[in-house]
Design an enzyme around this catalytic site. Structure first.
Site, PDB file in Angstrom:
ATOM      1  N   GLY A  10       0.819  -1.219   0.000  1.00  0.00           N
ATOM      2  CA  GLY A  10       0.000   0.000   0.000  1.00  0.00           C
ATOM      3  C   GLY A  10       0.843   1.255   0.000  1.00  0.00           C
ATOM      4  CB  ALA A  11       1.940   3.921   1.310  1.00  0.00           C
ATOM      5  CG  HIS A  22       5.139   5.131  -4.797  1.00  0.00           C
ATOM      6  ND1 HIS A  22       5.745   4.484  -5.848  1.00  0.00           N
ATOM      7  CD2 HIS A  22       5.573   4.482  -3.680  1.00  0.00           C
ATOM      8  CE1 HIS A  22       6.523   3.527  -5.401  1.00  0.00           C
ATOM      9  NE2 HIS A  22       6.429   3.493  -4.084  1.00  0.00           N
ATOM     10  CG  HIS A  55       3.208   0.828  -5.601  1.00  0.00           C
ATOM     11  ND1 HIS A  55       3.317   1.816  -4.648  1.00  0.00           N
ATOM     12  CD2 HIS A  55       3.791  -0.269  -5.062  1.00  0.00           C
ATOM     13  CE1 HIS A  55       3.933   1.350  -3.585  1.00  0.00           C
ATOM     14  NE2 HIS A  55       4.246   0.087  -3.804  1.00  0.00           N
ATOM     15  N   GLY A  64       9.304  -4.285  -8.448  1.00  0.00           N
ATOM     16  CA  GLY A  64      10.195  -3.194  -8.832  1.00  0.00           C
ATOM     17  C   GLY A  64      11.656  -3.563  -8.579  1.00  0.00           C
ATOM     18  CE  LYS A 110      12.130   1.684  -3.341  1.00  0.00           C
ATOM     19  NZ  LYS A 110      12.634   1.219  -2.028  1.00  0.00           N
ATOM     20  CG  ASP A 111      12.337  -3.223  -2.637  1.00  0.00           C
ATOM     21  OD1 ASP A 111      12.944  -2.844  -1.639  1.00  0.00           O
ATOM     22  OD2 ASP A 111      11.281  -2.693  -3.031  1.00  0.00           O
ATOM     23  CB  SER A 171      10.491   4.544  -1.283  1.00  0.00           C
ATOM     24  OG  SER A 171      10.225   3.979  -0.025  1.00  0.00           O
ATOM     25  NE  ARG A 223      10.781   1.945   5.336  1.00  0.00           N
ATOM     26  CZ  ARG A 223      10.667   0.667   5.010  1.00  0.00           C
ATOM     27  NH1 ARG A 223      10.774   0.307   3.753  1.00  0.00           N
ATOM     28  NH2 ARG A 223      10.456  -0.247   5.935  1.00  0.00           N
TER      29      ARG A 223
HETATM   30  O1  PAF Z   1       8.055  -4.897  -1.899  1.00  0.00           O
HETATM   31  C1  PAF Z   1       7.070  -4.919  -1.131  1.00  0.00           C
HETATM   32  O2  PAF Z   1       6.251  -4.002  -1.095  1.00  0.00           O
HETATM   33  C2  PAF Z   1       6.881  -6.103  -0.212  1.00  0.00           C
HETATM   34  O3  PAF Z   1       8.100  -6.604   0.226  1.00  0.00           O
HETATM   35  C3  PAF Z   1       6.023  -7.225  -0.832  1.00  0.00           C
HETATM   36  C4  PAF Z   1       6.700  -7.830  -2.047  1.00  0.00           C
HETATM   37  C5  PAF Z   1       4.659  -6.673  -1.223  1.00  0.00           C
HETATM   38  C6  PAF Z   1       5.817  -8.344   0.182  1.00  0.00           C
HETATM   39  O4  PAF Z   1       5.180  -7.884   1.324  1.00  0.00           O
END
Ligand code: PAF
Length: 283
Positions: free
Chosen positions: A31-32, A34, A37, A148, A150-151, A186, A188
């Protein structure tokens, strides 16, 4: 947009779509939402008949209670955003619906990917990610799931999980979506004070300079240069900067021409932890 909070009705709805031979694209989120997403959802919409987005702030992937509590929660805004881009299905389960009174992670073996970078600093994080992502895959049964870059470590770990557990779906990594000043989007970021928000683009600026230096200098020299840059910064605190091979996430020792490298960074802006990465070229 259809909204489900329980897994059984969602599964029933999605299997009726599968019977009609519809392909399902899945974007798991916390969620949150942006624009980053939304770019994943747009990509999923282009390539599939139906797009499912999940919003679930997964407790087992947080190693610090305060980080979980402070994680931004903006459901009404998220729903409006999803409706505005014609998302087909939102899955928004409760913690109990997912964990059934047993909030704990399964233990995964990701061939060592889980002990590097984020894994060193966030205890149990990737077991939590593996647990929720595998559970969501079982519920949604998608053809393709979108994550993404980013991770990037998370992306590689999920690819590994799919391979090791022989899961029948494709994983698609999508480019990092950035603000105009370069800060990686992000959830955050909304928690940054105005002075920290102003300082944060320094992270990407430094990554870009590091990418340039990597073409002519050793990895060791680039790492020392980045560490020095952050030592001199009054607001941002470097947690790690590392150059690693993309597939294994092994820290580089000496450059090998047939390998693909990426630089990875984690930085504290006050108590907000930001991560980013950049693909490197050797010449
Ligand atoms: O990247 C994220 O937002 C989270 O790690 C995910 C993949 C939704 C799992 O909770």
């Amino acid at each position: 947009m259809k909204v489900f909070t329980e897994k059984q009705p969602l599964k029933a709805h999605l299997s009726s779509k599968k019977i009609e031979n519809k392909s399902i694209g899945f974007v798991p989120t916390m969620g949150a939402l942006h624009k980053g997403h939304l770019s994943l959802i747009e990509e999923a919409k282009k390539k599939n008949d139906l797009v499912v987005v999940s919003i679930f702030v997964n407790p087992t992937q947080f190693d610090k209670e305060e980080d979980l509590v402070n994680y931004p929660k903006t459901l009404d805004k998220d729903k409006k955003m999803l409706e505005s881009i014609d998302c087909d299905v939102l899955f928004y389960p409760s913690v109990n619906e997912i964990y059934n009174n047993n909030i704990s992670s399964d233990s995964f073996d990701f061939d060592g990917l889980e002990f590097k970078m984020e894994g060193k600093f966030r205890d149990g994080h990737f077991n939590g990610v593996g647990t929720i992502v595998k559970t969501l895959f079982e519920i949604v049964n998608p053809d393709v799931a979108y994550f993404g870059q980013k991770d990037f470590q998370q992306l590689q770990i999920i690819k590994k999980m799919v391979k090791k557990h022989n899961l029948k779906l494709k994983i698609k990594g999508c480019p990092i979506y950035r603000e105009d000043d370069g800060l990686a989007m992000s959830s955050r970021n909304v928690r940054l004070s105005s002075s920290l928000r102003e300082a944060a683009p320094f992270i990407y600026k430094t990554l870009k300079k590091a990418r340039k230096k990597f073409k002519t200098k050793s990895a060791e020299k680039v790492v020392s240069w980045v560490e020095k840059e952050f030592k001199e910064h009054s607001l941002l605190k470097l947690e790690y900067f590392t150059i690693a091979e993309e597939k294994t996430l092994e820290t580089i020792i000496t450059k090998e021409s047939d390998k693909k490298y990426r630089a990875f960074i984690a930085v504290f802006a006050g108590d907000i932890r930001l991560i980013d990465n950049i693909k490197l070229k050797q010449s």
